[in-house]
Design a protein around this motif. Structure first.
Motif, PDB file in Angstrom:
ATOM      1  N   PHE A  15       0.818  -1.041  -0.049  1.00  0.00           N
ATOM      2  CA  PHE A  15      -0.224   0.017   0.223  1.00  0.00           C
ATOM      3  C   PHE A  15       0.878   1.364  -0.134  1.00  0.00           C
ATOM      4  CE2 PHE A  15      -3.718  -2.313   1.507  1.00  0.00           C
ATOM      5  CZ  PHE A  15      -3.245  -3.653   2.047  1.00  0.00           C
TER       6      PHE A  15
ATOM      7  N   TYR B 168       0.264   5.203   1.318  1.00  0.00           N
ATOM      8  CA  TYR B 168      -0.760   5.989   2.125  1.00  0.00           C
ATOM      9  C   TYR B 168      -0.145   7.635   1.955  1.00  0.00           C
ATOM     10  CZ  TYR B 168      -3.541   2.650   4.192  1.00  0.00           C
ATOM     11  OH  TYR B 168      -4.397   1.428   4.413  1.00  0.00           O
TER      12      TYR B 168
ATOM     13  N   GLN C 229      -0.064  11.334   4.067  1.00  0.00           N
ATOM     14  CA  GLN C 229      -0.341  12.341   5.234  1.00  0.00           C
ATOM     15  C   GLN C 229      -0.099  13.732   4.923  1.00  0.00           C
ATOM     16  OE1 GLN C 229       1.887  11.336   8.550  1.00  0.00           O
ATOM     17  NE2 GLN C 229       0.099  11.625   9.903  1.00  0.00           N
TER      18      GLN C 229
ATOM     19  N   GLY D  81      -0.955  17.432   9.761  1.00  0.00           N
ATOM     20  CA  GLY D  81      -2.149  17.569  10.782  1.00  0.00           C
ATOM     21  C   GLY D  81      -3.249  16.596  10.260  1.00  0.00           C
ATOM     22  N   GLN D  82      -2.932  15.777   9.373  1.00  0.00           N
ATOM     23  CA  GLN D  82      -4.239  14.985   8.823  1.00  0.00           C
ATOM     24  C   GLN D  82      -4.021  13.549   8.968  1.00  0.00           C
ATOM     25  OE1 GLN D  82      -6.995  16.484   7.374  1.00  0.00           O
ATOM     26  NE2 GLN D  82      -6.070  18.200   8.194  1.00  0.00           N
ATOM     27  N   GLY D  83      -4.784  12.702   8.703  1.00  0.00           N
ATOM     28  CA  GLY D  83      -4.704  11.329   8.975  1.00  0.00           C
ATOM     29  C   GLY D  83      -4.053  10.701   7.686  1.00  0.00           C
ATOM     30  N   LEU D  84      -4.232   9.473   7.549  1.00  0.00           N
ATOM     31  CA  LEU D  84      -3.719   8.590   6.551  1.00  0.00           C
ATOM     32  C   LEU D  84      -4.705   8.151   5.462  1.00  0.00           C
ATOM     33  CD1 LEU D  84      -1.621   6.220   8.927  1.00  0.00           C
ATOM     34  CD2 LEU D  84      -0.649   7.904   7.286  1.00  0.00           C
TER      35      LEU D  84
ATOM     36  N   LEU E 205      -5.393   6.568   1.920  1.00  0.00           N
ATOM     37  CA  LEU E 205      -4.948   5.457   0.963  1.00  0.00           C
ATOM     38  C   LEU E 205      -4.805   6.003  -0.499  1.00  0.00           C
ATOM     39  CD1 LEU E 205      -4.241   2.412   0.424  1.00  0.00           C
ATOM     40  CD2 LEU E 205      -6.662   1.965  -0.103  1.00  0.00           C
TER      41      LEU E 205
ATOM     42  N   PHE F 213       3.880   7.345   2.873  1.00  0.00           N
ATOM     43  CA  PHE F 213       4.408   6.092   3.754  1.00  0.00           C
ATOM     44  C   PHE F 213       3.782   4.958   2.676  1.00  0.00           C
ATOM     45  CE2 PHE F 213       5.077   7.690   7.849  1.00  0.00           C
ATOM     46  CZ  PHE F 213       4.730   8.945   8.045  1.00  0.00           C
TER      47      PHE F 213
ATOM     48  N   PHE G 277       4.741  -0.257   8.335  1.00  0.00           N
ATOM     49  CA  PHE G 277       5.047   1.012   7.582  1.00  0.00           C
ATOM     50  C   PHE G 277       6.377   1.170   7.568  1.00  0.00           C
ATOM     51  CE2 PHE G 277       1.068   3.168   7.135  1.00  0.00           C
ATOM     52  CZ  PHE G 277       0.110   2.489   8.011  1.00  0.00           C
TER      53      PHE G 277
END
Lengths: 114, 112
Positions: free
Chosen positions: B34, B36, B38, B41-44, B46, B90, B102
């Protein structure tokens, strides 16, 4: 589009206090996870949870940590007695039970222990 | 032990230039892979995934990645980078367990 939601977005706590981080996974997902990311470091796996029990945990996930699915929608991570080194971004994720599927991540909770 | 390696900590490209972010994996068998992203300040989020089949996979935002078994690599590419692509990327892998491993991430900076 369904998403994983986490609350709170930020949490500041004093060393030694208990904290509970909350997550609402995607509704038809059955696998739930917690990951953490210490500032400037990689994302690390903490624990996976399936069928109301822990399915896998890392060496980081010691007795200070616990997870729970208290009802049909929430998934929580409890840190019993926080330490300075617990300061990190904590991500909740969920996935379907199939092996060939991806995990969907929440926005994270930034935990600061002072 | 299983691992995912991203050899580049930072990469800077000019807007409009092409991009390739490197990822190498070490697993006993071919893992699921995968990428990802980011944003600060944000999430991950896909970008794309590889499970099996076609080794060139397409993702969102114009990204693609190529799985090369002989090189144990899964590099991420984009033909023309936009300023909004500046973020941390990532690479991650998983085997028959559900645990994602990761890489350490690559921070992409985009020059105007």
């Amino acid at each position: 589009e369904p998403e994983v939601t986490q609350t709170p977005s930020h949490q500041v706590t004093q060393m030694g206090q208990e904290v509970i981080l909350r997550c609402v996974p995607i509704s038809n997902h059955l696998y739930f996870y917690w990951y953490r990311q210490i500032l400037g470091q990689k994302v690390e796996f903490l624990v996976s949870f399936y069928n109301n029990e822990i399915s896998e945990k890392s060496e980081i996930f010691d007795d200070q940590f616990s997870v729970e699915r208290p009802d049909g929608s929430n998934f929580t991570l409890k840190i019993r007695s926080t330490k300075l080194e617990d300061s990190a971004m904590y991500f909740c994720a969920s996935s379907r039970p199939d092996k060939n599927t991806e995990a969907f991540f929440g926005q994270g909770t930034r935990l600061t222990v002072v | 032990a299983q691992s995912v390696t991203q050899p580049d900590i930072h990469i800077t490209v000019s807007e409009g230039a092409s991009l390739e972010l490197r990822c190498n994996y070490s697993y006993g068998a071919t893992p699921y892979l995968f990428w990802y992203v980011q944003s600060p300040g944000q999430g991950l989020q896909l970008l794309l995934k590889y499970f099996s089949g076609d080794t060139l996979v397409q993702g969102i935002k114009g990204f693609e990645a190529e799985f090369k078994r002989s090189q144990s690599s899964f590099n991420l590419r984009k033909p023309s980078v936009h300023w909004s692509d500046a973020a941390e990327y990532f690479c991650a892998g998983k085997d028959s367990s559900y645990k994602l491993i990761f890489g350490s991430g690559t921070r992409l900076l985009v020059r105007p």
